[in-house]
Design a protein around this motif. Structure first.
Motif, PDB file in Angstrom:
ATOM      1  N   LEU A 100      19.200  -1.811  -4.426  1.00  0.00           N
ATOM      2  CA  LEU A 100      17.846  -1.610  -3.913  1.00  0.00           C
ATOM      3  C   LEU A 100      17.020  -0.882  -4.958  1.00  0.00           C
ATOM      4  O   LEU A 100      17.552  -0.110  -5.758  1.00  0.00           O
ATOM      5  N   PRO A 101      15.693  -1.099  -4.984  1.00  0.00           N
ATOM      6  CA  PRO A 101      14.861  -0.365  -5.938  1.00  0.00           C
ATOM      7  C   PRO A 101      14.852   1.124  -5.609  1.00  0.00           C
ATOM      8  O   PRO A 101      15.051   1.525  -4.456  1.00  0.00           O
ATOM      9  N   LYS A 102      14.630   1.949  -6.625  1.00  0.00           N
ATOM     10  CA  LYS A 102      14.586   3.400  -6.426  1.00  0.00           C
ATOM     11  C   LYS A 102      13.396   3.754  -5.542  1.00  0.00           C
ATOM     12  O   LYS A 102      12.310   3.191  -5.682  1.00  0.00           O
ATOM     13  N   ALA A 103      13.618   4.689  -4.648  1.00  0.00           N
ATOM     14  CA  ALA A 103      12.552   5.142  -3.759  1.00  0.00           C
ATOM     15  C   ALA A 103      11.646   6.106  -4.497  1.00  0.00           C
ATOM     16  O   ALA A 103      12.078   6.846  -5.385  1.00  0.00           O
ATOM     17  N   ILE A 104      10.366   6.106  -4.139  1.00  0.00           N
ATOM     18  CA  ILE A 104       9.399   7.020  -4.729  1.00  0.00           C
ATOM     19  C   ILE A 104       9.539   8.362  -4.018  1.00  0.00           C
ATOM     20  O   ILE A 104       9.380   8.433  -2.795  1.00  0.00           O
ATOM     21  N   PRO A 110      10.648   7.983   2.461  1.00  0.00           N
ATOM     22  CA  PRO A 110      10.707   7.417   1.108  1.00  0.00           C
ATOM     23  C   PRO A 110      10.589   5.899   1.151  1.00  0.00           C
ATOM     24  O   PRO A 110      11.268   5.234   1.919  1.00  0.00           O
ATOM     25  N   LEU A 111       9.689   5.365   0.342  1.00  0.00           N
ATOM     26  CA  LEU A 111       9.451   3.930   0.295  1.00  0.00           C
ATOM     27  C   LEU A 111       9.744   3.405  -1.098  1.00  0.00           C
ATOM     28  O   LEU A 111       9.629   4.134  -2.084  1.00  0.00           O
ATOM     29  N   PRO A 112      10.103   2.136  -1.218  1.00  0.00           N
ATOM     30  CA  PRO A 112      10.295   1.549  -2.546  1.00  0.00           C
ATOM     31  C   PRO A 112       8.947   1.415  -3.253  1.00  0.00           C
ATOM     32  O   PRO A 112       7.894   1.609  -2.638  1.00  0.00           O
ATOM     33  N   PRO A 113       8.957   1.055  -4.518  1.00  0.00           N
ATOM     34  CA  PRO A 113       7.691   0.872  -5.238  1.00  0.00           C
ATOM     35  C   PRO A 113       6.791  -0.126  -4.516  1.00  0.00           C
ATOM     36  O   PRO A 113       7.263  -1.033  -3.843  1.00  0.00           O
ATOM     37  N   GLU A 114       5.497   0.048  -4.694  1.00  0.00           N
ATOM     38  CA  GLU A 114       4.525  -0.746  -3.941  1.00  0.00           C
ATOM     39  C   GLU A 114       4.673  -2.250  -4.172  1.00  0.00           C
ATOM     40  O   GLU A 114       4.487  -3.046  -3.256  1.00  0.00           O
ATOM     41  N   ASP A 116       7.299  -3.862  -4.404  1.00  0.00           N
ATOM     42  CA  ASP A 116       8.459  -4.365  -3.666  1.00  0.00           C
ATOM     43  C   ASP A 116       8.282  -4.284  -2.155  1.00  0.00           C
ATOM     44  O   ASP A 116       9.215  -4.563  -1.412  1.00  0.00           O
ATOM     45  N   THR A 117       7.117  -3.892  -1.677  1.00  0.00           N
ATOM     46  CA  THR A 117       6.912  -3.767  -0.237  1.00  0.00           C
ATOM     47  C   THR A 117       6.019  -4.885   0.273  1.00  0.00           C
ATOM     48  O   THR A 117       5.322  -5.548  -0.491  1.00  0.00           O
TER      49      THR A 117
END
Length: 169
Positions: A100-104, A110-114, A116-117
């Motif tokens: 999974l992408p690193k969370a911000i 915590p959400l993944p980079p924009e 990837d959303t």
């Protein structure tokens, strides 16, 4: 027989006995009518398909094979079997190999980079380019004839929405 059951049609009695045999004792009276409607619709669909198959085979009447083929056709198109467990496990293993992408980091969830959303914006605003003075005057004259109630300030302040939004997806 229960009270009021003697005046029920034969098919309604069958539905009622099927519900009782499955342990369903309490239900709305309209349930029987809904089952009958579903039942009749299914039978009409199967017999209509069987008639088409019979005509295609050049037969004058519908026979047992036509009905079986129509039922099998309904089953094939109405119900799909899930893939085998092994196939699902292999798909899950392949999907889980990709991290999974690193969370911000930050406050809140915590959400993944924009990028990837699915909640990121899918459009951009395009700022209209400045028009030369002569072309601007000609455009204002054209707009004045179309919308006489707008002042010159209102016409300049109100951009054309269709020109202002550019969709990126």
């Amino acid at each position: 027989m229960a009270e009021g059951e003697e005046d029920l049609p034969r098919d309604a009695k069958i539905v009622k006995s099927l519900l009782n045999s499955m342990g369903v004792e309490e239900y709305e009276p309209s349930v029987i009518h809904q089952f009958l409607e579903l039942w009749y619709r299914y039978v009409v669909d199967v017999l209509t398909d069987a008639q088409v198959y019979s005509e295609h085979a050049g037969k004058q009447t519908i026979d047992c094979d036509d009905v079986k083929l129509a039922i099998q056709s309904k089953v094939n198109f109405s119900f799909s079997q899930p893939p085998p467990r092994e196939v699902l496990l292999e798909l899950a293993r392949n999907r889980n190999k990709v991290p999974l992408p690193k969370a911000i980091p930050g406050p809140g969830i915590p959400l993944p980079p924009e990028q990837d959303t699915l909640i990121s914006t899918n459009y951009q605003f395009a700022i209209p380019k400045k028009q030369p003075a002569q072309a601007l005057e000609e455009t204002e004259d054209d707009e004045a004839s179309v919308e006489p109630n707008l002042s010159q300030e209102d016409r300049c302040a109100t951009p054309n929405i269709s020109e202002s939004i550019v969709y990126s997806h």
